[in-house]
Design a protein around this motif. Structure first.
Motif, PDB file in Angstrom:
ATOM      1  N   HIS A 216       0.963  -1.206  -0.037  1.00 42.17           N
ATOM      2  CA  HIS A 216       0.105   0.007  -0.077  1.00 42.17           C
ATOM      3  C   HIS A 216       0.784   1.400  -0.019  1.00 42.17           C
ATOM      4  CE1 HIS A 216      -3.677  -2.054   0.170  1.00 42.17           C
ATOM      5  NE2 HIS A 216      -3.550  -2.628   1.364  1.00 42.17           N
ATOM      6  N   MET A 221      -0.005   5.342  -0.597  1.00 36.09           N
ATOM      7  CA  MET A 221      -0.846   5.448   0.344  1.00 36.09           C
ATOM      8  C   MET A 221      -0.029   6.223   1.636  1.00 36.09           C
ATOM      9  SD  MET A 221      -3.536   2.592   1.287  1.00 36.09           S
ATOM     10  CE  MET A 221      -4.933   2.076   0.265  1.00 36.09           C
ATOM     11  N   PRO A 222      -0.536   7.129   2.343  1.00 37.22           N
ATOM     12  CA  PRO A 222       0.077   7.584   3.541  1.00 37.22           C
ATOM     13  C   PRO A 222       0.112   6.385   4.438  1.00 37.22           C
ATOM     14  CG  PRO A 222      -1.978   8.665   3.093  1.00 37.22           C
ATOM     15  CD  PRO A 222      -1.792   7.950   2.258  1.00 37.22           C
ATOM     16  N   ARG A 224      -0.998   6.016   7.760  1.00 39.85           N
ATOM     17  CA  ARG A 224      -2.074   5.641   8.320  1.00 39.85           C
ATOM     18  C   ARG A 224      -3.098   4.796   7.710  1.00 39.85           C
ATOM     19  NH1 ARG A 224      -3.978   8.971  13.755  1.00 39.85           N
ATOM     20  NH2 ARG A 224      -1.827   9.376  14.724  1.00 39.85           N
ATOM     21  N   ARG A 225      -3.332   5.267   6.374  1.00 44.12           N
ATOM     22  CA  ARG A 225      -4.348   4.757   5.505  1.00 44.12           C
ATOM     23  C   ARG A 225      -3.836   3.170   5.123  1.00 44.12           C
ATOM     24  NH1 ARG A 225      -5.341   7.644   0.131  1.00 44.12           N
ATOM     25  NH2 ARG A 225      -6.563   5.501  -0.132  1.00 44.12           N
ATOM     26  N   ALA A 226      -2.472   3.314   4.759  1.00 42.67           N
ATOM     27  CA  ALA A 226      -1.632   2.048   4.680  1.00 42.67           C
ATOM     28  C   ALA A 226      -1.894   0.903   5.879  1.00 42.67           C
ATOM     29  CB  ALA A 226      -0.062   2.123   4.174  1.00 42.67           C
ATOM     30  N   ALA A 228      -4.414   0.875   7.862  1.00 43.68           N
ATOM     31  CA  ALA A 228      -5.937   0.488   8.053  1.00 43.68           C
ATOM     32  C   ALA A 228      -6.308  -0.502   6.975  1.00 43.68           C
ATOM     33  CB  ALA A 228      -6.735   1.725   7.941  1.00 43.68           C
ATOM     34  N   ALA A 229      -5.636  -0.401   6.018  1.00 40.37           N
ATOM     35  CA  ALA A 229      -5.825  -1.080   4.659  1.00 40.37           C
ATOM     36  C   ALA A 229      -5.038  -2.694   4.957  1.00 40.37           C
ATOM     37  CB  ALA A 229      -5.224  -0.631   3.369  1.00 40.37           C
ATOM     38  N   ARG A 231      -4.431  -3.778   7.800  1.00 47.03           N
ATOM     39  CA  ARG A 231      -5.330  -4.458   8.730  1.00 47.03           C
ATOM     40  C   ARG A 231      -6.483  -5.244   8.291  1.00 47.03           C
ATOM     41  NH1 ARG A 231      -5.763  -5.225  14.849  1.00 47.03           N
ATOM     42  NH2 ARG A 231      -7.712  -6.555  14.802  1.00 47.03           N
TER      43      ARG A 231
END
Length: 266
Positions: A216, A221-222, A224-226, A228-229, A231
């Motif tokens: 990611h 992706m930054p 924090r988004r990476a 969540a993705a 996870r």
């Protein structure tokens, strides 16, 4: 072509290490590259032996892929010893995102990183990391403290952040009871994600999570988004593993997957 490279050991059982990383990259539609640091004799239940490659072989592999591909993210897994860590630090190109999965001991208790190599990992690679992804025992080793609560996870994350990493994900799978909580710590504070704790063991979840995170990041992706993705990806892989011990079922967003051994592909 979006590419990510795994610098890690080979798992003869295919459930962790280089093999799991490649399956994860494929599921997330990222071109997977590899730098093999060690060969292991293992299955989903135990590691029976490890053989670390010479540092010059690691340097040559990194140089070969870096010369031919635009690599959006690198991840390290099993590095084995201090000479290999130094070889990686000396050869790894600057600029691309680096995810460090600080693999030290296998789930079955086999040592995968020499004790005298932890200092080299901390001094040479952690300061270059976009994200470090320790489990609780690894967080304890890196932070120099015991970790048994979510609050201690956060403190350990801050201590590892102080070593120079830009973000740390402390994985809470070893916490006793309750939900499975992972905690991201960065310069902006903390973010936690929790999910169901399944009543069976799986093999390779840490490798797949860090590989998904690298994939990611390679896509831009930054962190924090990476997080969540990645996870969400590993939660589905564990949920679909259908009991254990055994390898994960690796699922991509489009629904293609690799089933556990013994099952037929659709």
């Amino acid at each position: 072509m979006i590419a990510a490279c795994s610098v890690a050991g080979s798992d003869s059982g295919g459930g962790a290490g280089i093999q799991a990383d490649l399956k994860t990259f494929l599921a997330l539609e990222v071109w997977g590259l590899t730098v093999v640091t060690a060969v292991t004799a293992q299955n989903t239940r135990e590691v029976r032996g490890t053989w670390v490659l010479p540092p010059e072989a690691v340097r040559a592999q990194i140089a070969a892929v870096a010369d031919d591909f635009s690599i959006g993210a690198w991840k390290t897994g099993m590095l084995g010893n201090a000479p290999v860590i130094r070889a990686v630090a000396e050869t790894l190109p600057e600029g691309a995102a680096l995810v460090i999965d600080p693999v030290m001991v296998s789930t079955s208790g086999h040592r995968l990183l020499a004790e005298d190599a932890v200092r080299d990992l901390v001094e040479l690679l952690v300061p270059r990391a976009a994200v470090v992804t320790p489990n609780l025992p690894e967080a304890e080793a890196l932070a120099g403290m015991s970790v048994a609560t979510v609050e201690e996870m956060a403190e350990a994350g801050r201590r590892i952040l102080d070593l120079g990493a830009r973000a740390v994900v402390v994985k809470g799978g070893h916490l006793s009871g309750g939900a499975a909580i992972d905690l991201l710590v960065d310069r902006d504070g903390t973010a936690s994600l929790s999910g169901e704790r399944y009543p069976y063991a799986v093999h390779g979840s840490g490798c797949c999570f860090s590989a998904a995170l690298a994939a990611h990041l390679a896509r831009g992706m930054p962190a924090r988004r990476a997080f969540a993705a990645a996870r969400a990806f590993i939660d589905e892989a564990i949920r679909e593993a259908a009991g254990g011990p055994g390898p994960l079922r690796i699922v991509n967003p489009g629904g293609a997957f690799v089933r556990r051994p013994g099952n037929n592909l659709p």
